[in-house]
Write a protein that holds these residues in place. Structure first.
Motif, short mmCIF file in Angstrom:
data_model
loop_
_atom_site.label_atom_id
_atom_site.label_comp_id
_atom_site.label_asym_id
_atom_site.label_seq_id
_atom_site.Cartn_x
_atom_site.Cartn_y
_atom_site.Cartn_z
N UNK A 96 1.46 -1.49 -0.28
CA UNK A 96 0.27 0.37 -0.10
C UNK A 96 1.04 1.21 0.18
N UNK A 97 1.81 1.62 0.25
CA UNK A 97 3.24 2.81 0.84
C UNK A 97 3.60 2.77 -0.64
N UNK A 98 3.30 1.89 -1.82
CA UNK A 98 3.83 1.96 -2.89
C UNK A 98 3.77 3.66 -3.95
N UNK A 99 4.21 3.79 -4.36
CA UNK A 99 3.31 4.60 -4.84
C UNK A 99 3.57 4.36 -6.36
N UNK A 100 2.64 4.21 -7.40
CA UNK A 100 1.84 3.82 -8.22
C UNK A 100 0.73 4.76 -9.43
N UNK A 101 1.40 5.03 -10.06
CA UNK A 101 0.22 5.50 -11.66
C UNK A 101 0.35 5.08 -12.94
N UNK A 102 -0.29 5.73 -13.48
CA UNK A 102 -0.80 4.66 -14.72
C UNK A 102 -0.70 6.34 -16.00
N UNK A 103 -0.14 5.84 -17.10
CA UNK A 103 -0.50 6.73 -17.76
C UNK A 103 -0.21 5.98 -19.15
N UNK A 104 -2.16 6.27 -20.28
CA UNK A 104 -2.24 5.91 -20.79
C UNK A 104 -1.96 6.89 -22.01
N UNK A 105 -1.63 6.50 -23.11
CA UNK A 105 -0.85 6.87 -24.11
C UNK A 105 -2.29 6.97 -25.60
N UNK A 106 -2.75 7.72 -25.96
CA UNK A 106 -3.64 7.78 -27.15
C UNK A 106 -4.83 6.47 -27.52
N UNK A 107 -5.22 6.25 -25.52
CA UNK A 107 -5.82 4.61 -25.05
C UNK A 107 -7.66 5.84 -24.68
N UNK A 108 -7.82 6.83 -24.75
CA UNK A 108 -8.86 7.30 -24.76
C UNK A 108 -10.37 7.45 -25.70
N UNK A 109 -10.73 6.16 -25.94
CA UNK A 109 -11.60 6.10 -27.68
C UNK A 109 -13.10 5.91 -26.46
N UNK A 110 -13.51 7.02 -27.67
CA UNK A 110 -14.92 7.63 -27.17
C UNK A 110 -15.77 6.93 -28.27
N UNK A 111 -16.91 7.09 -27.31
CA UNK A 111 -18.11 6.04 -28.04
C UNK A 111 -19.46 7.49 -28.45
N UNK A 112 -18.36 7.43 -29.78
CA UNK A 112 -19.12 8.03 -30.92
C UNK A 112 -20.08 7.81 -31.96
N UNK A 113 -20.52 8.79 -32.70
CA UNK A 113 -21.31 7.42 -33.48
C UNK A 113 -20.39 7.98 -34.94
N UNK A 114 -20.14 7.17 -36.52
CA UNK A 114 -19.52 7.02 -37.37
C UNK A 114 -20.34 9.20 -38.51
N UNK A 115 -19.86 9.27 -39.04
CA UNK A 115 -20.37 10.45 -40.08
C UNK A 115 -21.41 9.82 -40.61
N UNK A 116 -21.71 8.52 -40.54
CA UNK A 116 -22.61 7.92 -41.24
C UNK A 116 -24.08 7.56 -40.51
N UNK A 117 -24.15 8.16 -39.07
CA UNK A 117 -24.88 8.06 -37.79
C UNK A 117 -24.46 6.76 -37.13
N UNK A 118 -23.69 5.66 -38.07
CA UNK A 118 -23.54 4.37 -36.77
C UNK A 118 -23.10 4.21 -35.62
N UNK A 119 -22.97 3.39 -34.58
CA UNK A 119 -22.19 3.32 -33.70
C UNK A 119 -21.69 2.39 -34.24
N UNK A 120 -20.92 2.35 -34.82
CA UNK A 120 -19.49 0.75 -35.33
C UNK A 120 -18.81 0.52 -34.45
N UNK A 121 -17.96 1.40 -33.60
CA UNK A 121 -17.40 1.04 -32.38
C UNK A 121 -18.27 0.60 -31.02
N UNK A 122 -19.30 1.12 -30.75
CA UNK A 122 -20.14 0.81 -30.06
C UNK A 122 -20.14 -0.62 -29.53
N UNK A 123 -20.57 -1.41 -31.00
CA UNK A 123 -21.13 -2.79 -31.37
C UNK A 123 -20.22 -3.45 -31.64
#
Length: 224
Positions: A143-170
């Motif tokens: 518990x006394x160890x200092x632990x941190x996380x550094x994600x790079x380009x990993x925040x993928x958003x739940x957004x529809x495509x330009x065609x209006x479909x939810x491809x990534x969610x599917x």
């Protein structure tokens, strides 16, 4: 073999095509590459086996005395898969969460539990794995160890495509179902919404207790 050390740096690496592989459930190879860096003092550094360090960069560099581990994986679900049965059609094993746990246990036996500081980092699908496994990573340390996380380009958003479909969610829904990932996602998230939605950082980050430092380019070609 690790040198005597105070800190670890574990990098979960993903190639630029890794997320595409996740979506297609294509396996990636698992390679654990342990880079030996010298101990906290430049002179007289000693590895656990009594040998001299392979090399050192000098004390003028940040992280010059950290042990760095790079991990690539046959997983396809950012280290969340946990299916007992082998896929009868593809002969694939969907056990990424077990792989992550096995690697952490192996590193602990080699001395990781003696660390004073630890960082979990990754890019693209590795960045997503960093977010999804950040608290698990922390649990392998005292518990006394200092632990941190550094994600790079990993925040993928739940957004529809330009065609209006939810491809990534599917696609994420198929990944979570195929790999049995729900059991390895935060219960505080899966108890409120569909588990496949807990594969999206926007729904998971509020439940991560370990400090996160997000890195995200202003222009992300994959999500544009």
């Amino acid at each position: 073999m690790f040198c005597r050390m105070a800190t670890f740096f574990l990098a979960l690496l993903a190639l630029s095509a890794m997320l595409t592989a996740i979506m297609a459930q294509s396996p990636q190879e698992l390679i654990v590459n342990i880079t030996i860096l010298h101990s906290a003092t430049a002179e007289g550094a000693v590895c656990l086996d009594g040998s001299a360090p392979a090399y050192h960069l000098g004390q003028g560099y940040d992280f010059y005395n950290w042990n760095r581990v790079r991990v690539r994986y046959y997983d396809g679900s950012s280290f969340t898969g946990d299916i007992e049965d082998v896929d009868p059609d593809t002969k694939f094993y969907y056990r990424g969460a077990r792989i992550f746990r096995a690697i952490m246990n192996d590193l602990s036996r080699k001395g990781m539990q003696k660390a004073e500081n630890a960082i979990l980092s990754g890019t693209s699908a590795g960045g997503l794995a960093t977010i999804l496994n950040c608290d698990k990573f922390k649990s392998f340390f005292p518990v006394d160890v200092r632990v941190k996380c550094v994600p790079d380009a990993g925040f993928f958003i739940n957004a529809k495509t330009i065609s209006g479909t939810s491809d990534i969610q599917d696609e994420y829904k198929r990944v979570v179902n195929l790999h049995g990932s729900a059991k390895n996602l935060p219960p505080s998230c899966t108890s409120r919404i569909d588990p496949s939605l807990c594969f999206f950082p926007q729904n998971v980050v509020p439940h991560v207790k370990t400090p996160l430092f997000m890195i995200k380019a202003a222009y992300d070609s994959w999500q544009e």
